[in-house]
Design a protein around this motif. Structure first.
Motif: not given
Length: 218
Positions: A117, A120, A130, A135, A177, A181, A183, A218
């Protein structure tokens, strides 16, 4: 006297507390702390939390608390007869399982999900891209944690049993959050984890709080 919560609407730790307060249908005053100008490091705030971190809860003149999980535990215990029972205070075995999964969120889940988090959401605000190595490393950690969650949630609707509790609530801010992303597939590809997330993120108390969880664009 109303409860006073010092924090920021986008802060994961602050929202962990505000969700619990809404689950208890409590009146409280959210006093904004401007992190971007370092207000949390000013003397007037350090007098409330010497570590200079949000949130801080003041319950009248009786007690001042910091550390979000300690605050949610206090709220859940003091107001145990109000709103949602978040600690299963009438059943010692269920209460113990809630505590187990509170620890798992703190010691296993958050250490894996929070760096993702951060990369990003926070890194771009600092003018950085990032760090994919960070990550990727934490995606692998989180993958293993979520495999355990998938197995557990195939046996019960929520983490500590077939009841919603602090064990689930504590996951909401970071996961909210995280689901924004690239992910998010880590959750979406695990059917029981996905069903659990859809359930807990649809609760009215969280939806109230999520309205203010706007991080940048975001």
């Amino acid at each position: 006297m109303a409860l006073k919560l010092y924090g920021a609407p986008v802060s994961t730790c602050t929202t962990r507390v505000t969700i619990s307060l809404h689950e208890k249908d409590l009146d409280f005053e959210l006093i904004p702390v401007d992190l971007f100008v370092g207000e949390h490091k000013h003397p007037h705030f350090l007098s409330k939390n010497p570590f200079g971190l949000i949130p801080v809860l003041e319950d009248g003149d009786d007690i001042t608390l910091f550390e979000s999980r300690a605050i949610t535990a206090y709220v859940a215990e003091k107001f145990k007869e109000t709103g949602t029972d978040l600690i299963r205070h009438k059943d010692i075995k269920e209460a113990a399982l809630v505590k187990v999964w509170i620890e798992i969120e703190s010691q296993q889940y958050q250490p894996a999900i929070s760096p993702i988090v951060y990369q990003y959401f926070v890194a771009p605000i600092q003018g950085k891209s990032p760090d994919q190595a960070i990550v990727d490393a934490n995606v692998e950690k989180l993958r293993k944690v979520l495999d355990v969650y998938e197995a557990k949630l195939s046996q019960s609707k929520y983490l500590a049993g077939d009841f919603y509790s602090l064990a689930d609530l504590h996951h909401l801010p970071y996961t909210y959050y995280f689901m924004k992303t690239p992910c998010a597939s880590l959750v979406n590809e695990r059917p029981h984890v996905k069903a659990w997330w859809d359930d807990i993120s649809s609760r009215p108390a969280f939806k109230k709080v999520a309205e203010g969880m706007i991080f940048g664009d975001k």
